[in-house]
Design a protein around this motif. Structure first.
Motif, PDB file in Angstrom:
ATOM      1  N   GLU A  19      -8.938  -2.336   0.292  1.00 28.59           N
ATOM      2  CA  GLU A  19      -9.831  -3.255  -0.953  1.00 28.59           C
ATOM      3  C   GLU A  19      -8.420  -3.982  -0.361  1.00 28.59           C
ATOM      4  OE1 GLU A  19      -8.712  -1.782  -4.574  1.00 28.59           O
ATOM      5  OE2 GLU A  19      -9.906  -3.048  -5.742  1.00 28.59           O
ATOM      6  N   ARG A  20      -8.609  -5.732  -0.210  1.00 27.64           N
ATOM      7  CA  ARG A  20      -8.149  -6.924  -0.434  1.00 27.64           C
ATOM      8  C   ARG A  20      -7.590  -7.223  -1.378  1.00 27.64           C
ATOM      9  NH1 ARG A  20      -6.800  -8.224   4.589  1.00 27.64           N
ATOM     10  NH2 ARG A  20      -7.239  -7.602   6.382  1.00 27.64           N
ATOM     11  N   VAL A  21      -7.077  -7.692  -2.434  1.00 23.45           N
ATOM     12  CA  VAL A  21      -6.504  -8.295  -3.423  1.00 23.45           C
ATOM     13  C   VAL A  21      -6.818  -9.291  -3.567  1.00 23.45           C
ATOM     14  CG1 VAL A  21      -4.833  -8.897  -5.353  1.00 23.45           C
ATOM     15  CG2 VAL A  21      -4.722  -6.526  -4.153  1.00 23.45           C
ATOM     16  N   PRO A  22      -7.491  -9.818  -4.276  1.00 26.14           N
ATOM     17  CA  PRO A  22      -8.317 -11.485  -4.038  1.00 26.14           C
ATOM     18  C   PRO A  22      -6.416 -12.085  -4.414  1.00 26.14           C
ATOM     19  CG  PRO A  22      -9.581 -10.905  -5.575  1.00 26.14           C
ATOM     20  CD  PRO A  22      -8.830  -8.984  -5.740  1.00 26.14           C
ATOM     21  N   VAL A  23      -6.826 -13.900  -4.068  1.00 27.78           N
ATOM     22  CA  VAL A  23      -5.454 -14.723  -3.749  1.00 27.78           C
ATOM     23  C   VAL A  23      -6.026 -15.642  -4.829  1.00 27.78           C
ATOM     24  CG1 VAL A  23      -3.119 -15.948  -2.912  1.00 27.78           C
ATOM     25  CG2 VAL A  23      -3.896 -13.273  -2.489  1.00 27.78           C
ATOM     26  N   GLU A  24      -5.088 -16.045  -5.766  1.00 30.85           N
ATOM     27  CA  GLU A  24      -5.340 -17.323  -6.389  1.00 30.85           C
ATOM     28  C   GLU A  24      -4.559 -18.682  -6.354  1.00 30.85           C
ATOM     29  OE1 GLU A  24      -7.738 -15.365 -10.138  1.00 30.85           O
ATOM     30  OE2 GLU A  24      -5.818 -15.742 -10.561  1.00 30.85           O
ATOM     31  N   ARG A  25      -4.836 -19.469  -6.135  1.00 29.54           N
ATOM     32  CA  ARG A  25      -4.132 -20.319  -6.039  1.00 29.54           C
ATOM     33  C   ARG A  25      -4.212 -21.536  -7.069  1.00 29.54           C
ATOM     34  NH1 ARG A  25      -6.365 -24.279  -3.413  1.00 29.54           N
ATOM     35  NH2 ARG A  25      -8.230 -23.354  -3.682  1.00 29.54           N
ATOM     36  N   VAL A  26      -2.464 -22.508  -6.987  1.00 31.80           N
ATOM     37  CA  VAL A  26      -2.408 -23.373  -8.030  1.00 31.80           C
ATOM     38  C   VAL A  26      -2.179 -24.676  -8.090  1.00 31.80           C
ATOM     39  CG1 VAL A  26      -1.162 -21.126  -9.698  1.00 31.80           C
ATOM     40  CG2 VAL A  26      -0.173 -22.894  -8.172  1.00 31.80           C
ATOM     41  N   GLN A  27      -2.137 -25.720  -9.548  1.00 36.27           N
ATOM     42  CA  GLN A  27      -2.551 -26.560  -9.630  1.00 36.27           C
ATOM     43  C   GLN A  27      -1.346 -27.449  -9.432  1.00 36.27           C
ATOM     44  OE1 GLN A  27      -5.734 -28.855 -10.140  1.00 36.27           O
ATOM     45  NE2 GLN A  27      -6.792 -28.442  -7.161  1.00 36.27           N
ATOM     46  N   ILE A  28      -0.247 -28.066  -9.563  1.00 35.89           N
ATOM     47  CA  ILE A  28       0.673 -28.403 -10.973  1.00 35.89           C
ATOM     48  C   ILE A  28       0.251 -29.814 -11.245  1.00 35.89           C
ATOM     49  CG2 ILE A  28       2.509 -29.971 -10.976  1.00 35.89           C
ATOM     50  CD1 ILE A  28       3.871 -28.320  -8.209  1.00 35.89           C
ATOM     51  N   VAL A  29       0.245 -29.244 -12.853  1.00 30.26           N
ATOM     52  CA  VAL A  29      -0.879 -30.655 -13.986  1.00 30.26           C
ATOM     53  C   VAL A  29       0.275 -31.621 -14.072  1.00 30.26           C
ATOM     54  CG1 VAL A  29      -1.351 -30.570 -16.205  1.00 30.26           C
ATOM     55  CG2 VAL A  29      -2.528 -28.552 -14.780  1.00 30.26           C
ATOM     56  N   ARG A  30       2.043 -31.191 -14.015  1.00 29.22           N
ATOM     57  CA  ARG A  30       2.976 -31.254 -15.082  1.00 29.22           C
ATOM     58  C   ARG A  30       4.143 -30.950 -14.959  1.00 29.22           C
ATOM     59  NH1 ARG A  30       3.473 -34.039 -21.616  1.00 29.22           N
ATOM     60  NH2 ARG A  30       5.557 -35.355 -20.491  1.00 29.22           N
ATOM     61  N   VAL A  31       5.463 -31.397 -15.118  1.00 27.72           N
ATOM     62  CA  VAL A  31       6.383 -31.169 -14.037  1.00 27.72           C
ATOM     63  C   VAL A  31       7.451 -31.406 -15.485  1.00 27.72           C
ATOM     64  CG1 VAL A  31       8.302 -31.016 -12.776  1.00 27.72           C
ATOM     65  CG2 VAL A  31       6.025 -31.397 -11.784  1.00 27.72           C
ATOM     66  N   PHE A  32       8.403 -30.512 -15.735  1.00 28.41           N
ATOM     67  CA  PHE A  32       9.145 -30.976 -17.484  1.00 28.41           C
ATOM     68  C   PHE A  32      11.008 -30.454 -16.429  1.00 28.41           C
ATOM     69  CE2 PHE A  32       5.725 -29.611 -18.943  1.00 28.41           C
ATOM     70  CZ  PHE A  32       5.555 -30.460 -19.751  1.00 28.41           C
ATOM     71  N   PRO A  33      11.719 -31.292 -17.043  1.00 30.15           N
ATOM     72  CA  PRO A  33      12.716 -30.420 -16.841  1.00 30.15           C
ATOM     73  C   PRO A  33      13.399 -28.721 -17.713  1.00 30.15           C
ATOM     74  CG  PRO A  33      12.786 -32.638 -17.720  1.00 30.15           C
ATOM     75  CD  PRO A  33      11.481 -32.725 -18.308  1.00 30.15           C
ATOM     76  N   HIS A  34      14.658 -28.859 -16.252  1.00 28.92           N
ATOM     77  CA  HIS A  34      14.816 -27.308 -16.500  1.00 28.92           C
ATOM     78  C   HIS A  34      16.407 -27.175 -16.553  1.00 28.92           C
ATOM     79  CE1 HIS A  34      15.056 -22.765 -16.027  1.00 28.92           C
ATOM     80  NE2 HIS A  34      14.426 -22.704 -17.268  1.00 28.92           N
ATOM     81  N   ASP A  35      16.621 -26.440 -17.650  1.00 32.82           N
ATOM     82  CA  ASP A  35      18.169 -26.444 -16.882  1.00 32.82           C
ATOM     83  C   ASP A  35      18.870 -26.097 -15.653  1.00 32.82           C
ATOM     84  OD1 ASP A  35      20.896 -26.370 -17.233  1.00 32.82           O
ATOM     85  OD2 ASP A  35      21.651 -25.098 -18.479  1.00 32.82           O
ATOM     86  N   SER A  36      19.301 -26.561 -14.469  1.00 31.45           N
ATOM     87  CA  SER A  36      19.430 -25.433 -12.893  1.00 31.45           C
ATOM     88  C   SER A  36      20.800 -24.653 -13.744  1.00 31.45           C
ATOM     89  CB  SER A  36      20.009 -26.979 -12.253  1.00 31.45           C
ATOM     90  OG  SER A  36      20.907 -27.349 -12.763  1.00 31.45           O
TER      91      SER A  36
END
Length: 254
Positions: A19-36
């Motif tokens: 039984e193969r599990v479906p794989v979903e893709r994503v699109q980037i809507v917006r990028v925010f800063p994050h503490d590295s």
């Protein structure tokens, strides 16, 4: 510190089950800063702000972060002997975990004052909630459902994909009736049916992860937050310099 021992999950994701599990893709809507410097373990969106728990002994904290610029507005330091893990809101409180100490903390969300501690068996990895229960992952294929009033365990669900158990469920988030869970040391998020534990789909974030500079092997995808009112989904990773708002697009078979 958690290391590269997620072999079972990696083997599963590379397998070809009947039984193969479906794989979903994503699109980037917006990028925010994050503490590295934030070793992200727990992430949630609430009332216009991001709340985040970070890990590593001597560096663990609970934070309130401004989404727009990533600025830490408020912070509570976790005692240095603890490795901070998951985080969830319940009412006016925040509840957090530690990794291998079997102790969690309860915080006042407005002041970040520590209100108390609670105990649990095994490891603590992640927390979320469905409005009735607090849900906890512990590194095993099982999710624990807790009574929010007592934080006592009520029941468990075993997570499986194509009939095989999935472990290393790191950061989790309740999204539209499903549980989304980072599978640690992979670039995929499992979409889990909370009643059966069945993985309904795998969300592939490899393209996003590939674009993030990583200083160590531990700087992996980890962190899911959902803005239910705005229907916005956010993801980040340990020590990542960016937080992404993403949109899940049509799934496909592997």
């Amino acid at each position: 510190m958690k290391r590269l021992f997620a072999l079972a999950s990696l083997l599963l994701l590379g397998a070809t089950p009947v039984e193969r599990v479906p794989v979903e893709r994503v699109q980037i809507v917006r990028v925010f800063p994050h503490d590295s410097r934030a070793f992200t373990e727990g992430l949630l969106y609430l009332d216009g702000r991001i709340y985040e728990s970070t890990g590593m002994e001597g560096r663990s904290s609970i934070r309130e972060v401004r989404l727009e610029d990533g600025k830490v507005v408020k912070q509570a330091v976790i005692p240095p002997q603890y490795f901070g893990e998951g985080l969830v809101n319940w009412g006016t409180k925040l509840v957090s975990l530690t990794w291998q100490n079997g102790v969690g903390f309860i915080w006042d969300r407005a002041t970040f004052k520590k209100l108390g501690e609670w105990r649990y068996p095994g490891e603590g990895w992640a927390l979320t909630q469905n409005g009735r229960e607090i849900i906890m992952s512990d590194g095993t294929p099982q999710l624990r459902f807790l009574d929010p009033a007592t934080l006592k365990e009520k029941r468990r669900v075993t997570v499986t994909a194509a009939g095989q158990r999935i472990s290393r469920l790191n950061e989790i988030e309740w999204v539209k009736g499903d549980i989304l869970a980072n599978i640690w040391q992979t670039d995929r998020i499992a979409r889990i049916d909370p009643e059966t534990g069945r993985v309904k789909a795998l969300i592939d974030l490899s393209a996003l992860s590939a674009g993030v500079p990583k200083r160590t092997a531990d700087d992996v995808l980890n962190g899911i937050a959902y803005d239910a009112k705005g229907d916005r989904l956010f993801v980040t990773g340990k020590n990542w310099p960016r937080l992404y708002q993403i949109r899940i697009v049509q799934g496909r078979k592997r």
